[in-house]
Every structure is written in C-alpha cells, then in structure tokens.
Enzyme design. Structure first.
Site, PDB file in Angstrom:
ATOM      1  N   HIS A 307      27.628  36.799  37.456  1.00 22.48           N
ATOM      2  CA  HIS A 307      27.392  35.364  37.639  1.00 22.48           C
ATOM      3  C   HIS A 307      26.907  34.776  36.331  1.00 22.48           C
ATOM      4  O   HIS A 307      26.175  35.440  35.598  1.00 22.48           O
ATOM      5  CB  HIS A 307      26.343  35.124  38.740  1.00 22.48           C
ATOM      6  CG  HIS A 307      26.380  33.731  39.262  1.00 22.48           C
ATOM      7  ND1 HIS A 307      25.708  32.708  38.659  1.00 22.48           N
ATOM      8  CD2 HIS A 307      27.057  33.201  40.296  1.00 22.48           C
ATOM      9  CE1 HIS A 307      25.956  31.584  39.321  1.00 22.48           C
ATOM     10  NE2 HIS A 307      26.772  31.851  40.312  1.00 22.48           N
ATOM     11  N   ASP A 364      30.239  35.729  46.767  1.00 18.82           N
ATOM     12  CA  ASP A 364      31.592  35.965  47.281  1.00 18.82           C
ATOM     13  C   ASP A 364      31.870  37.414  47.628  1.00 18.82           C
ATOM     14  O   ASP A 364      32.919  37.724  48.187  1.00 18.82           O
ATOM     15  CB  ASP A 364      32.630  35.494  46.248  1.00 18.82           C
ATOM     16  CG  ASP A 364      32.671  33.986  46.151  1.00 18.82           C
ATOM     17  OD1 ASP A 364      32.487  33.335  47.193  1.00 18.82           O
ATOM     18  OD2 ASP A 364      32.874  33.457  45.047  1.00 18.82           O
TER      19      ASP A 364
HETATM   20  N1  CMC Z   1      33.750  42.850  36.124  1.00 18.41           N
HETATM   21  C1  CMC Z   1      33.698  43.489  34.935  1.00 18.41           C
HETATM   22  N2  CMC Z   1      33.078  43.013  33.847  1.00 18.41           N
HETATM   23  C2  CMC Z   1      32.483  41.820  33.962  1.00 18.41           C
HETATM   24  C3  CMC Z   1      32.484  41.086  35.167  1.00 18.41           C
HETATM   25  C4  CMC Z   1      33.157  41.653  36.265  1.00 18.41           C
HETATM   26  N3  CMC Z   1      33.191  41.004  37.439  1.00 18.41           N
HETATM   27  N4  CMC Z   1      31.820  39.923  34.989  1.00 18.41           N
HETATM   28  C5  CMC Z   1      31.411  39.919  33.707  1.00 18.41           C
HETATM   29  N5  CMC Z   1      31.804  41.060  33.080  1.00 18.41           N
HETATM   30  C6  CMC Z   1      31.491  41.457  31.699  1.00 18.41           C
HETATM   31  C7  CMC Z   1      32.363  40.716  30.695  1.00 18.41           C
HETATM   32  O1  CMC Z   1      33.550  41.425  30.417  1.00 18.41           O
HETATM   33  C8  CMC Z   1      31.435  40.610  29.520  1.00 18.41           C
HETATM   34  O2  CMC Z   1      31.417  41.864  28.890  1.00 18.41           O
HETATM   35  P1  CMC Z   1      31.232  41.957  27.277  1.00 18.41           P
HETATM   36  O3  CMC Z   1      29.847  41.425  27.028  1.00 18.41           O
HETATM   37  O4  CMC Z   1      31.391  43.400  26.968  1.00 18.41           O
HETATM   38  O5  CMC Z   1      32.312  41.096  26.694  1.00 18.41           O
HETATM   39  C9  CMC Z   1      30.061  40.416  30.156  1.00 18.41           C
HETATM   40  O6  CMC Z   1      30.152  41.049  31.444  1.00 18.41           O
HETATM   41  C10 CMC Z   1      29.652  38.960  30.334  1.00 18.41           C
HETATM   42  O7  CMC Z   1      30.673  38.310  31.060  1.00 18.41           O
HETATM   43  P2  CMC Z   1      31.153  36.819  30.814  1.00 18.41           P
HETATM   44  O8  CMC Z   1      32.551  36.677  31.311  1.00 18.41           O
HETATM   45  O9  CMC Z   1      30.872  36.451  29.396  1.00 18.41           O
HETATM   46  O10 CMC Z   1      30.143  36.049  31.731  1.00 18.41           O
HETATM   47  P3  CMC Z   1      30.314  34.578  32.211  1.00 18.41           P
HETATM   48  O11 CMC Z   1      28.954  34.087  32.502  1.00 18.41           O
HETATM   49  O12 CMC Z   1      31.159  33.810  31.266  1.00 18.41           O
HETATM   50  O13 CMC Z   1      31.167  34.751  33.570  1.00 18.41           O
HETATM   51  C11 CMC Z   1      31.768  35.086  35.826  1.00 18.41           C
HETATM   52  C12 CMC Z   1      30.630  34.754  34.848  1.00 18.41           C
HETATM   53  C13 CMC Z   1      31.285  34.836  37.258  1.00 18.41           C
HETATM   54  C14 CMC Z   1      32.976  34.190  35.561  1.00 18.41           C
HETATM   55  C15 CMC Z   1      32.165  36.588  35.636  1.00 18.41           C
HETATM   56  O14 CMC Z   1      31.046  37.412  35.918  1.00 18.41           O
HETATM   57  C16 CMC Z   1      33.353  36.999  36.495  1.00 18.41           C
HETATM   58  O15 CMC Z   1      34.505  36.822  36.085  1.00 18.41           O
HETATM   59  N6  CMC Z   1      33.098  37.540  37.738  1.00 18.41           N
HETATM   60  C17 CMC Z   1      34.191  37.859  38.644  1.00 18.41           C
HETATM   61  C18 CMC Z   1      34.634  36.607  39.365  1.00 18.41           C
HETATM   62  C19 CMC Z   1      33.651  36.158  40.418  1.00 18.41           C
HETATM   63  O16 CMC Z   1      33.178  36.954  41.233  1.00 18.41           O
HETATM   64  N7  CMC Z   1      33.389  34.847  40.443  1.00 18.41           N
HETATM   65  C20 CMC Z   1      32.517  34.228  41.467  1.00 18.41           C
HETATM   66  C21 CMC Z   1      31.249  33.677  40.870  1.00 18.41           C
HETATM   67  S1  CMC Z   1      30.043  33.276  42.133  1.00 18.41           S
HETATM   68  C22 CMC Z   1      30.779  32.016  43.034  1.00 18.41           C
HETATM   69  C23 CMC Z   1      30.690  30.708  42.324  1.00 18.41           C
HETATM   70  O17 CMC Z   1      29.691  30.001  42.498  1.00 18.41           O
HETATM   71  O18 CMC Z   1      31.631  30.368  41.606  1.00 18.41           O
END
Ligand code: CMC
Length: 428
Positions: A307, A364
C-alpha cells in the site's frame, strides 16, 4: 514561535511555513516557493505531496490507524451501518434517528433510473465490464439532470444530486450485472433498505424471489463501511481534480469510478481472485508465486499486497480477514481459495523481500473471497468497491467546493527537445 523550514538555493534562503494538522502531521507549505525562488517541486506519484487540508478521513500508515471524521474504523465497522457512515462522511456528523430516516427516505425517492437510460444497457455488448458500464451511466446522469451542470449550485440542489447519486448507483450497478448475465433487470424495491434493495436487484428474478439472508446483508454493509473513504487516493484525487474545473458532480464521480477500475487501485480485488484461481489451477503451491513476485524481471505482483500509505498493516484488512472467516462459517461455504490466500500471506509476511519493503495484505486481499461467498461474481468486485466509496467521493467533492479550492493544475519539468526547425514532409 512560528515553525518554518528553510530552502537555500543560489546563495539565497527562503523561509517556508510548516503547518500542523490536528493529528500532529506536519507539512511544509510551499505556496510561495515559486514566486520567491523560481523553483517548483517534483514528486512523481505525489508520494510526499499533500494536495489539500481535509477534515474527513485521517490515516496513519505507520501505525495502521484509519478514522472517518474522528471515529475509528474498527468501531464504525462493528457498531454502525453504511447509511450512517455515508451521512457522517457527507454531512460531517453522525445523524440523529430523525436525520437518518430523512436521509434514507430522500434517497428512496430517487432509486429508479429514467426509462430512456434503461435502453442504454441494451446497447452494451453482453460481456461489457460492469465498471465501464457504471462509469458511463453515472456520467450520463448529468445529461438527464442538466440543472446539475450549474456551478453556482444552492445547497438544496447539491443535496438533490447527492440523493440521486446515492439512490441510482445501486440500481445502475445491479443492472450492469444483469446485463453481464443476460438476465432481465429487477426494479428497485423501496420497502427494502439500501443494501437489501441492491441485493434484490442483483439476485432476484421475475420468476424467483430473492431470499434475503441477514448474514449476507450484514457482511456487505460492513464491506461498504470499510471502503467508504480513504483520503487522497488515486480515485478521490481524481474526483477532486475533475470537480475543481467545476465539472458537475455526476461527471466528477464517473471519473472516480474510472480511476478506481485499475488493478493497482480498486481493481485489485478482482485481480486477487484471478491470481488465487491461477495459483489453484497451478496446483496450489505458493512458493513459485512468491518467487515471481520478487523477481524484478517478472511483471507479476502479489495482488492485494502493499500500500502506498500503510507500512505496518492495513486496519481494513484485519477486519476483513476476520469477517471473511465469520461469513464463510455462517454461510457454510468452504472455499479452497482462502487456504491459498492464508498460505500466501504467511509465506510473504516471513519473507525478507516483503518485510524490508513493508508489504502487507491490503483491503483487497480478502474482500474478494467474501464477495465470492456472497454470490457476487468477480467482474462485480470493483463495482462493489465503487458503491462503498461513493459517499467518500461525494464528501471529498463537497469539501473541495466549500473550501473554494483552485483548479488543480500541477507543474512539470520539461525534458523534451528544444528549438527544432520544422522540416517539410518530403524532406524527412
Ligand atoms: N508485490 C511485489 N512487490 C511489490 C508489491 C507487490 N504487491 N507492491 C510493492 N512491491 C515492491 C515494488 O516492486 C518496490 O520494490 P523496489 O523498492 O525493489 O523497487 C517496492 O515494493 C515499493 O513499491 P512501489 O510500487 O514503489 O509502491 P507504491 O507505493 O508506488 O505502490 C501499490 C503501492 C499498492 C500500487 C503496490 O504495492 C501494488 O502494486 N500492490 C498490488 C496492487 C494492489 O493490491 N493494489 C490495491 C491497493 S489497496 C486498495 C486501494 O485503496 O487502492
């Protein structure tokens, strides 16, 4: 003493006020930065940027705290109802019984949608994703109520639009599902409450009454509460920014529905179930998928994990995990996907990759399993999220209008070509 931060640039320093929120959050107010220093800030994905001051929802990602208007989500989920929470978010206080009855009755006046709109459903392909249908139909409401386009709305006119949105969204959503199924549409029944009416429109058939199960109604009501607001996330920021151009409320909400659809946001609930089904079809072992999620050359992510703000745990996920166990027990459903989900969670929570990055199950991760047990098909999961988020979007739009916020318009740093001479097409 005034709290301020200092930016030094080119031998000059600029003092910027630090403002403090009621929960002691601090922010550097950069409103004067560009005029005084010529600088703008760059923050891709707005990871460090506050877009507004808001009194609707507070969340502390480090401590896993979520409150609507000061009330803890745990207490609201346990003791309140979705309609009470909707009122709380939109009007800023918990309603008295009289206020709640009036709110419910006003909404019940508008549950029908115009018969001309009914025909729209016939024009969509039978397999149209319900989110596309819901977004278009919500936007289309603005064409049926053109008076909503007037930016100088009175509070009565705004209330009427709010009532229409709250009333018609379940009808539109349930009819989008009927469209997907190729089933006849069921008209609203105003003798039922909000959630009961929605379930009836989803599952009744002209030839078959829907047997209301109080456990199902309760579980859905709780899910809607948990999704009702989440401060300045992608869809909510979209609603506020679209609304800031003085686009009407229907169109602003429609934009929020579209933003929510993506798998990184609300669409994750559908993506989680699809992922769990894939793992199940692959034999049910979770290690291979954990390895894929960690592999930077693989685009696979563990859906329902991670998240932007929660870095400890998502309090909604805690409540949903418990509700999931309760609902499956109450309905006597055995879903092997829950074992896969729990297995994934356990392995991930003990894996250094997920630990180091503070990746935990989000709202989710388990919600899809409950929706599935309630009989709601996968394509409708994100619509369920939108139904729950509607009062939050409305409240945020209302706050943005009443704060008289300026049109949203970020800056950029241009990195493209400079000064090119036009070359005629024959010479290129
Ligand atoms: N699986 C594997 N690696 C992950 C995941 C995941 N679900 N989420 C984040 N990471 C890794 C990412 O690759 C990055 O690694 P590194 O630092 O080595 O590059 C690190 O963790 C930070 O991730 P980020 O993408 O920079 O984080 P963000 O804050 O931009 O993204 C997120 C947050 C929710 C988009 C992401 O965690 C994600 O894609 N999760 C899966 C989709 C999901 O479940 N979304 C629902 C969110 S909750 C409902 C809502 O309110 O929307």
């Amino acid at each position: 003493m005034e709290d301020f931060a200092e930016v030094s640039y080119n031998g000059k320093s600029f003092k910027l006020p630090v403002i403090t929120g009621t929960e002691n959050e601090k922010a550097i107010d950069i409103a004067t930065l560009r005029s005084s220093s010529g600088l703008v800030t760059l923050d891709s994905g707005f990871k460090n940027t506050g877009s507004t001051k808001s009194s609707i929802t507070f969340l502390d990602g480090e401590q896993g705290i979520l409150k609507y208007r000061g009330y803890a989500i745990e207490e609201l989920a346990e003791k309140s109802t979705f309609m009470e929470v909707a009122y709380l978010l939109i009007y800023g206080k918990l309603p008295s019984q009289q206020e709640l009855d009036k709110f419910n009755n006003n909404i019940k006046q508008h549950t029908l949608i115009h018969e001309d709109m009914r025909k729209f459903f016939e024009a969509y392909p039978s397999k149209a994703h319900p989110m596309g249908v819901v977004a278009s139909l919500v936007c289309s409401l603005s064409t049926f109520y053109p008076e909503s386009q007037n930016p100088n709305r009175s509070s009565d006119a705004v209330d009427l639009t709010i009532q229409r949105l709250m009333a018609k969204m379940p009808t539109i959503s349930a009819w989008a599902y009927k469209n997907l199924m190729g089933h006849p549409r069921i008209y609203p029944n105003n003798e039922l409450d909000y959630v009961g009416n929605f379930l009836n429109m989803m599952f009744a058939l002209p030839s078959q009454k829907y047997e209301m199960n109080s456990a199902v109604v309760k579980a859905l009501d709780k899910l809607l509460i948990l999704h009702a607001d989440h401060e300045q996330n992608c869809s909510t920021s979209t609603v506020r920014i679209v609304g800031s151009s003085q686009a009407n409320l229907y169109s602003s909400i429609s934009a929020g529905v579209v933003a929510l659809w993506g798998p990184l946001h609300g669409g994750a609930n559908q993506a989680v179930i699809e992922m769990l089904e894939k793992i199940q079809a692959d034999g049910g072992g979770v290690e291979k998928w954990i390895a894929k999620a960690k592999d930077k050359n693989d685009t696979f992510r563990l859906m329902g994990f991670g998240h932007r703000v929660y870095k400890n745990f998502d309090p909604r996920a805690k409540i949903i995990k418990k509700a999931c166990d309760d609902v499956l027990k109450e309905l006597g459903v055995h879903d092997p996907l829950i074992e896969i989900a729990k297995g994934l969670e356990e392995v991930a929570l003990n894996d250094p990759y997920f630990k180091e990055r503070n990746l935990y199950p989000n709202v989710d991760f388990y919600s899809g399993i409950i929706y599935k047990a309630l009989g709601i098909p996968t394509e409708m999961f994100t619509v369920m999220f939108a139904l729950g988020r509607l009062p939050g979007w409305i409240a945020q739009w209302k706050e943005m209008i009443s704060n008289n916020e300026p049109i949203g318009r970020p800056r950029q740093i241009y990195i493209g070509d400079t000064e090119k001479k036009y070359v005629s097409i024959e010479k290129r």
